[in-house]
Design a protein around this motif. Structure first.
Motif, PDB file in Angstrom:
ATOM      1  N   THR A   2       0.757  -1.336   0.019  1.00 46.24           N
ATOM      2  CA  THR A   2       0.080   0.044  -0.040  1.00 46.24           C
ATOM      3  C   THR A   2       0.862   1.089   0.052  1.00 46.24           C
ATOM      4  O   THR A   2       1.854   1.410   0.631  1.00 46.24           O
ATOM      5  CB  THR A   2      -1.109  -0.061   1.311  1.00 46.24           C
ATOM      6  N   THR A   3       0.384   2.195  -0.752  1.00 40.33           N
ATOM      7  CA  THR A   3       1.161   3.384  -0.795  1.00 40.33           C
ATOM      8  C   THR A   3       0.274   4.318  -0.329  1.00 40.33           C
ATOM      9  O   THR A   3      -0.965   4.509  -0.840  1.00 40.33           O
ATOM     10  CB  THR A   3       1.727   3.925  -2.279  1.00 40.33           C
ATOM     11  N   GLU A   4       0.515   5.298   0.614  1.00 44.98           N
ATOM     12  CA  GLU A   4      -0.328   6.241   1.065  1.00 44.98           C
ATOM     13  C   GLU A   4      -0.059   7.584   0.458  1.00 44.98           C
ATOM     14  O   GLU A   4       1.077   8.153   0.310  1.00 44.98           O
ATOM     15  CB  GLU A   4       0.007   6.334   2.730  1.00 44.98           C
ATOM     16  N   PHE A   5      -0.959   8.217  -0.131  1.00 38.12           N
ATOM     17  CA  PHE A   5      -0.871   9.485  -0.839  1.00 38.12           C
ATOM     18  C   PHE A   5      -1.458  10.464   0.117  1.00 38.12           C
ATOM     19  O   PHE A   5      -2.669  10.259   0.330  1.00 38.12           O
ATOM     20  CB  PHE A   5      -1.548   9.458  -2.102  1.00 38.12           C
ATOM     21  N   ILE A   6      -0.861  11.596   0.278  1.00 37.95           N
ATOM     22  CA  ILE A   6      -1.407  12.707   0.911  1.00 37.95           C
ATOM     23  C   ILE A   6      -1.510  13.806   0.036  1.00 37.95           C
ATOM     24  O   ILE A   6      -0.389  14.339  -0.658  1.00 37.95           O
ATOM     25  CB  ILE A   6      -0.566  13.202   1.783  1.00 37.95           C
ATOM     26  N   LEU A   7      -2.979  14.004  -0.769  1.00 32.92           N
ATOM     27  CA  LEU A   7      -2.918  14.843  -1.831  1.00 32.92           C
ATOM     28  C   LEU A   7      -3.662  16.073  -1.226  1.00 32.92           C
ATOM     29  O   LEU A   7      -4.269  16.342  -0.729  1.00 32.92           O
ATOM     30  CB  LEU A   7      -4.217  14.101  -2.466  1.00 32.92           C
ATOM     31  N   LEU A   8      -2.722  17.358  -1.512  1.00 37.18           N
ATOM     32  CA  LEU A   8      -3.048  18.539  -1.338  1.00 37.18           C
ATOM     33  C   LEU A   8      -3.528  19.403  -2.237  1.00 37.18           C
ATOM     34  O   LEU A   8      -2.955  19.640  -3.383  1.00 37.18           O
ATOM     35  CB  LEU A   8      -1.636  19.249  -0.514  1.00 37.18           C
ATOM     36  N   ARG A   9      -4.395  20.145  -2.018  1.00 36.79           N
ATOM     37  CA  ARG A   9      -4.715  21.429  -2.970  1.00 36.79           C
ATOM     38  C   ARG A   9      -3.927  22.494  -2.967  1.00 36.79           C
ATOM     39  O   ARG A   9      -3.600  22.986  -1.425  1.00 36.79           O
ATOM     40  CB  ARG A   9      -6.344  21.689  -2.984  1.00 36.79           C
ATOM     41  N   HIS A  10      -3.413  23.111  -3.926  1.00 37.09           N
ATOM     42  CA  HIS A  10      -2.412  24.241  -3.655  1.00 37.09           C
ATOM     43  C   HIS A  10      -3.187  25.405  -2.758  1.00 37.09           C
ATOM     44  O   HIS A  10      -4.562  25.400  -2.598  1.00 37.09           O
ATOM     45  CB  HIS A  10      -2.292  24.905  -5.032  1.00 37.09           C
ATOM     46  N   GLY A  11      -2.322  26.404  -2.249  1.00 40.29           N
ATOM     47  CA  GLY A  11      -2.885  27.465  -1.534  1.00 40.29           C
ATOM     48  C   GLY A  11      -3.695  28.360  -2.520  1.00 40.29           C
ATOM     49  O   GLY A  11      -3.780  28.473  -3.652  1.00 40.29           O
ATOM     50  N   GLU A  12      -4.634  29.327  -1.822  1.00 37.11           N
ATOM     51  CA  GLU A  12      -5.509  30.427  -2.749  1.00 37.11           C
ATOM     52  C   GLU A  12      -4.604  30.931  -3.609  1.00 37.11           C
ATOM     53  O   GLU A  12      -3.600  31.577  -3.104  1.00 37.11           O
ATOM     54  CB  GLU A  12      -6.195  31.217  -1.606  1.00 37.11           C
ATOM     55  N   THR A  13      -5.202  31.061  -4.710  1.00 43.18           N
ATOM     56  CA  THR A  13      -4.420  31.948  -5.821  1.00 43.18           C
ATOM     57  C   THR A  13      -4.968  33.283  -6.092  1.00 43.18           C
ATOM     58  O   THR A  13      -6.288  33.504  -5.410  1.00 43.18           O
ATOM     59  CB  THR A  13      -4.255  31.383  -6.935  1.00 43.18           C
ATOM     60  N   GLU A  14      -4.659  34.184  -6.449  1.00 46.07           N
ATOM     61  CA  GLU A  14      -5.190  35.593  -6.696  1.00 46.07           C
ATOM     62  C   GLU A  14      -6.521  35.455  -7.766  1.00 46.07           C
ATOM     63  O   GLU A  14      -7.414  36.083  -7.488  1.00 46.07           O
ATOM     64  CB  GLU A  14      -4.099  36.614  -7.577  1.00 46.07           C
ATOM     65  N   TRP A  15      -6.321  34.553  -8.558  1.00 39.96           N
ATOM     66  CA  TRP A  15      -7.510  34.242  -9.477  1.00 39.96           C
ATOM     67  C   TRP A  15      -8.622  33.394  -8.513  1.00 39.96           C
ATOM     68  O   TRP A  15     -10.038  33.623  -8.892  1.00 39.96           O
ATOM     69  CB  TRP A  15      -7.283  33.390 -10.643  1.00 39.96           C
ATOM     70  N   ASN A  16      -8.333  32.485  -7.615  1.00 41.55           N
ATOM     71  CA  ASN A  16      -9.280  31.831  -6.885  1.00 41.55           C
ATOM     72  C   ASN A  16     -10.014  32.965  -5.959  1.00 41.55           C
ATOM     73  O   ASN A  16     -11.301  32.938  -5.989  1.00 41.55           O
ATOM     74  CB  ASN A  16      -8.527  31.055  -5.833  1.00 41.55           C
ATOM     75  N   ALA A  17      -9.483  33.998  -5.485  1.00 42.59           N
ATOM     76  CA  ALA A  17     -10.093  34.965  -4.761  1.00 42.59           C
ATOM     77  C   ALA A  17     -11.134  35.767  -5.624  1.00 42.59           C
ATOM     78  O   ALA A  17     -12.127  36.359  -5.279  1.00 42.59           O
ATOM     79  CB  ALA A  17      -8.856  35.889  -4.114  1.00 42.59           C
ATOM     80  N   LEU A  18     -10.691  35.765  -7.019  1.00 42.85           N
ATOM     81  CA  LEU A  18     -11.406  36.617  -7.900  1.00 42.85           C
ATOM     82  C   LEU A  18     -12.606  35.650  -8.627  1.00 42.85           C
ATOM     83  O   LEU A  18     -13.353  36.130  -9.398  1.00 42.85           O
ATOM     84  CB  LEU A  18     -10.570  37.443  -9.225  1.00 42.85           C
ATOM     85  N   GLY A  19     -12.422  34.484  -8.329  1.00 45.80           N
ATOM     86  CA  GLY A  19     -13.579  33.469  -8.893  1.00 45.80           C
ATOM     87  C   GLY A  19     -13.409  33.389 -10.568  1.00 45.80           C
ATOM     88  O   GLY A  19     -14.043  32.945 -11.207  1.00 45.80           O
ATOM     89  N   ARG A  20     -11.797  33.291 -11.042  1.00 47.06           N
ATOM     90  CA  ARG A  20     -11.561  33.094 -12.213  1.00 47.06           C
ATOM     91  C   ARG A  20     -11.375  31.732 -12.560  1.00 47.06           C
ATOM     92  O   ARG A  20     -10.585  30.889 -11.772  1.00 47.06           O
ATOM     93  CB  ARG A  20     -10.373  33.883 -12.570  1.00 47.06           C
ATOM     94  N   LEU A  21     -11.714  31.210 -13.830  1.00 47.45           N
ATOM     95  CA  LEU A  21     -11.435  29.924 -14.204  1.00 47.45           C
ATOM     96  C   LEU A  21      -9.740  29.538 -14.392  1.00 47.45           C
ATOM     97  O   LEU A  21      -9.345  30.563 -15.405  1.00 47.45           O
ATOM     98  CB  LEU A  21     -12.255  29.384 -15.223  1.00 47.45           C
ATOM     99  N   GLN A  22      -9.021  28.846 -13.750  1.00 46.97           N
ATOM    100  CA  GLN A  22      -7.772  28.710 -14.295  1.00 46.97           C
ATOM    101  C   GLN A  22      -7.228  27.630 -15.160  1.00 46.97           C
ATOM    102  O   GLN A  22      -6.607  28.169 -15.973  1.00 46.97           O
ATOM    103  CB  GLN A  22      -6.967  28.486 -12.906  1.00 46.97           C
ATOM    104  N   GLY A  23      -7.734  26.657 -14.944  1.00 50.14           N
ATOM    105  CA  GLY A  23      -7.069  25.487 -15.932  1.00 50.14           C
ATOM    106  C   GLY A  23      -5.550  25.490 -15.884  1.00 50.14           C
ATOM    107  O   GLY A  23      -5.001  25.284 -14.968  1.00 50.14           O
ATOM    108  N   HIS A  24      -4.964  25.724 -17.175  1.00 49.78           N
ATOM    109  CA  HIS A  24      -3.433  25.432 -17.222  1.00 49.78           C
ATOM    110  C   HIS A  24      -2.903  26.752 -16.966  1.00 49.78           C
ATOM    111  O   HIS A  24      -1.705  26.841 -17.253  1.00 49.78           O
ATOM    112  CB  HIS A  24      -3.225  24.662 -18.650  1.00 49.78           C
TER     113      HIS A  24
END
Length: 209
Positions: A2-24
């Motif tokens: 078994t491999t244990e993965f700790i999957l983290l979402r990145h910290g808040e971005t400037e676009w997250n705060a503005l509600g913009r779709l980021q994609g790539h």
């Protein structure tokens, strides 16, 4: 094995705060996102793990780099851990996307896994890449704990995959910035163990009081 993965979402971005779709497209971490990344780093500094991987997009690498500065691990980038490519919708708010590309945005919002956004990709294409990546990392790190910094859309797809929630069903769960999610890979099967843990962010709230 078994491999244990700790999957983290990145910290808040400037676009997250503005509600913009980021994609790539890349958006740097906001001041709050930097604090969130440091809170993740402080928590991981007390937890032994074998390797640190990240999406190659700047917001994930920036988060992973702040973790690495505390833990001493090298950040290993893998493009398969990217967010879904949203093509013509990238950089737009949802309101803007609905105005400029109404048919595309409506199809995207319906959530069908195989819908390919023009100049982008489908959720199923991105999920397949991520599953292949995790399988490769599991073979590389058997019976180990591995930390991965990735993105909200991809984490949502992984959760739906594990719990067999239809991709087009309403999302009745949160995918928080700097959220801590544990998935175990055992004999090729991925299992969700912990979802949406943000206990490490409580200190940030206390600092603001």
């Amino acid at each position: 094995m078994t491999t244990e993965f700790i999957l983290l979402r990145h910290g808040e971005t400037e676009w997250n705060a503005l509600g913009r779709l980021q994609g790539h497209l890349n958006s740097m971490l906001s001041r709050e996102g930097l604090r969130q990344a440091d809170a993740l780093a402080a928590r991981l500094a007390t937890l032994p793990f074998q390797a640190l991987y990240s999406s190659d997009l700047d917001r994930a690498v920036q988060t992973a780099s702040r973790i690495a500065a505390r833990t001493g691990h090298d950040v290993q980038r893998d493009a398969r851990l990217r967010e879904r490519g949203l093509g013509v919708l990238e950089g737009l708010t949802r309101a803007e996307a609905g105005q400029r590309h109404p048919e595309v945005f409506a199809a995207y919002a319906e959530g069908h896994a195989d819908y390919v956004v023009p100049e982008g990709e489908s959720a199923s294409q991105r999920l397949l890449l991520a599953l292949q990546c995790l399988e490769d990392l599991g073979a590389r790190h058997p019976q180990a704990r591995v930390v991965v910094v990735t993105h909200g859309g991809l984490l949502s797809a992984l959760l739906r995959h594990c719990l067999r929630i239809p991709s087009h069903g309403p999302r009745a769960f949160s995918v928080l910035n700097a959220g801590w999610n544990q998935f175990d890979l055992h004999e090729g099967a991925l299992r969700m163990v912990t979802w949406g843990d943000v206990s490490h962010l409580r200190a940030l709230s206390l600092d603001d009081t």
